[in-house]
Write an enzyme that holds these catalytic residues in place. Structure first.
Site, PDB file in Angstrom:
ATOM      1  N   ASP A   1       0.156  -1.108   0.072  1.00  0.00           N
ATOM      2  CA  ASP A   1      -0.336   0.471  -0.693  1.00  0.00           C
ATOM      3  C   ASP A   1       0.751   1.331  -0.265  1.00  0.00           C
ATOM      4  OD1 ASP A   1      -2.091   1.459   0.252  1.00  0.00           O
ATOM      5  OD2 ASP A   1      -2.321   2.581   2.150  1.00  0.00           O
ATOM      6  N   SER A   2       0.398   2.193  -0.138  1.00  0.00           N
ATOM      7  CA  SER A   2       1.557   3.647  -0.123  1.00  0.00           C
ATOM      8  C   SER A   2       1.524   3.817   1.035  1.00  0.00           C
ATOM      9  CB  SER A   2      -0.006   5.142  -1.260  1.00  0.00           C
ATOM     10  OG  SER A   2      -0.775   4.514   0.119  1.00  0.00           O
TER      11      SER A   2
ATOM     12  N   CYS B   1      -3.849  -0.798  -2.165  1.00  0.00           N
ATOM     13  CA  CYS B   1      -3.856  -0.132  -2.082  1.00  0.00           C
ATOM     14  C   CYS B   1      -4.999   0.367  -3.672  1.00  0.00           C
ATOM     15  CB  CYS B   1      -3.072   1.007  -2.642  1.00  0.00           C
ATOM     16  SG  CYS B   1      -2.951   2.793  -3.516  1.00  0.00           S
TER      17      CYS B   1
ATOM     18  N   GLU C   1      -4.466  10.163   8.222  1.00  0.00           N
ATOM     19  CA  GLU C   1      -2.633   9.476   8.321  1.00  0.00           C
ATOM     20  C   GLU C   1      -2.721  11.143   9.865  1.00  0.00           C
ATOM     21  OE1 GLU C   1       0.180   8.088   6.548  1.00  0.00           O
ATOM     22  OE2 GLU C   1      -1.838   6.956   5.398  1.00  0.00           O
TER      23      GLU C   1
ATOM     24  N   CYS D   1     -10.790   3.753  -1.243  1.00  0.00           N
ATOM     25  CA  CYS D   1     -10.090   3.761  -0.514  1.00  0.00           C
ATOM     26  C   CYS D   1      -9.410   3.107   0.697  1.00  0.00           C
ATOM     27  CB  CYS D   1      -9.720   5.308  -0.062  1.00  0.00           C
ATOM     28  SG  CYS D   1      -8.334   5.922   0.045  1.00  0.00           S
TER      29      CYS D   1
ATOM     30  N   HIS E   1      -8.050   4.201   3.037  1.00  0.00           N
ATOM     31  CA  HIS E   1      -8.000   4.738   4.853  1.00  0.00           C
ATOM     32  C   HIS E   1      -9.780   4.759   4.824  1.00  0.00           C
ATOM     33  CE1 HIS E   1      -4.272   5.498   3.804  1.00  0.00           C
ATOM     34  NE2 HIS E   1      -4.266   6.270   4.517  1.00  0.00           N
TER      35      HIS E   1
HETATM   36  N1  DGL Z   1      -4.018   3.783  -0.212  1.00  0.00           N
HETATM   37  C1  DGL Z   1      -4.739   4.926  -0.831  1.00  0.00           C
HETATM   38  C2  DGL Z   1      -5.706   4.088  -1.794  1.00  0.00           C
HETATM   39  O1  DGL Z   1      -6.526   3.149  -1.384  1.00  0.00           O
HETATM   40  C3  DGL Z   1      -4.877   5.889  -0.345  1.00  0.00           C
HETATM   41  C4  DGL Z   1      -3.630   6.798   0.159  1.00  0.00           C
HETATM   42  C5  DGL Z   1      -3.047   7.438  -1.113  1.00  0.00           C
HETATM   43  O2  DGL Z   1      -3.761   8.274  -1.889  1.00  0.00           O
HETATM   44  O3  DGL Z   1      -1.595   7.103  -0.791  1.00  0.00           O
HETATM   45  O4  DGL Z   1      -6.310   4.582  -2.523  1.00  0.00           O
END
Ligand code: DGL
Length: 273
Positions: free
Chosen positions: A11-12, A74, A153, A185, A187
């Site tokens: 994931d990011s 992600c 975050e 997403c 989050h």
């Molecule tokens: N992990 C990203 C997603 O699910 C969200 C956070 C980001 O923008 O990196 O889209």
């Protein structure tokens, strides 16, 4: 198959922990290796080219381990590279978009489905494509919610400011008469109580994290590769890596996962593709 094989989750940043948490809950015998690219998070506002390079660097990193499946947790990364990654490896690769789309179709009674995600996920149209591929007659409406990721975050989930931002951002969807909303997403499941409050109980929220873990479970059953099938009965020790601050990742990880974790920092910039 070696019983030591692991599930790779990338994931990011910390958001994919919502997927890891579901995998740990639904598949407690499976051992996870997780990479969060916190140093370069968020991916949402980045170009497709950057997202492609960064995601491939994470994949290169987790591929050092003996994997039996890879989860691109992600949404933004999955929207950009999932198909390419699938074509480049024999390993089963799951994204979060198709499981979320399938769950939304199964939950919706009226066929009016909303999607919320990052700018890139919404622009890519990946959820709409996944939904319409199954049922072209759905009414689908999407909304990018860029202020949501920073709320999570920055650990502001329980503040009045978060409540206000969530209400304001979702206002355009309020009168669309959707009965199902995809939290597109990683989050957003953490904001689910507030999001539910905005729409009321008549709208079903779909967490891609939960659905992805369920599909991973199905995949392991179909391929006969559950850890327990191969004699792994002890609770596994997972591996967590971040390109960012390991202490911060550990604090968030332990809060979300409810268990103690070991986190190590790894630099991805030096990984050439
Ligand atoms: N992990 C990203 C997603 O699910 C969200 C956070 C980001 O923008 O990196 O889209």
């Amino acid at each position: 198959m070696s019983p030591k094989k692991m599930i790779g989750i990338i994931d990011s940043g910390v958001g994919g922990l919502t997927v890891a948490r579901e995998v740990m809950r639904q598949l407690p015998q499976e051992r996870i290796v997780y990479f969060g690219d916190n140093a370069r998070c968020p991916y949402g506002p980045r170009s497709s080219e950057e997202i492609r390079t960064f995601t491939n660097q994470m994949i290169r990193y987790v591929f050092q381990y003996d994997l039996k499946a890879l989860v691109i947790a992600c949404n933004t990364a999955a929207a950009v590279v999932l198909n390419e990654v699938r074509q480049s490896t024999q390993l089963p690769v799951l994204g979060v978009i198709e499981p979320g789309a399938r769950a939304a179709i199964s939950a919706s009674r009226t066929g009016r489905i909303g999607i919320i995600g990052t700018n890139m996920t919404v622009q890519s149209g990946a959820y709409e494509k996944a939904l319409r591929r199954i049922n072209p007659n759905l009414y689908v409406v999407s909304l990018a919610c860029p202020p949501f990721v920073p709320l999570v975050e920055n650990r502001m989930l329980h503040t009045e400011e978060a409540r206000q931002i969530v209400y304001e951002t979702l206002a355009p969807l309020k009168y669309e008469e959707i009965d199902t909303l995809i939290l597109g997403c990683t989050h957003y499941p953490l904001l689910a109580p507030l999001i539910q409050e905005v729409f009321g109980d008549e709208v079903t929220l779909i967490s891609s994290a939960e659905e992805t873990a369920r599909e991973l479970s199905t995949l392991l059953s179909i391929q006969d590769i559950h850890a327990a099938d191969h004699g792994c009965l002890l609770l596994p020790e997972h591996l967590f890596y971040t390109s960012g601050d390991a202490e911060m990742f550990k604090a968030t990880g332990e809060e979300w996962l409810g268990v103690e974790i070991k986190v190590e920092k790894r630099d991805l910039e030096g990984i050439f593709l």
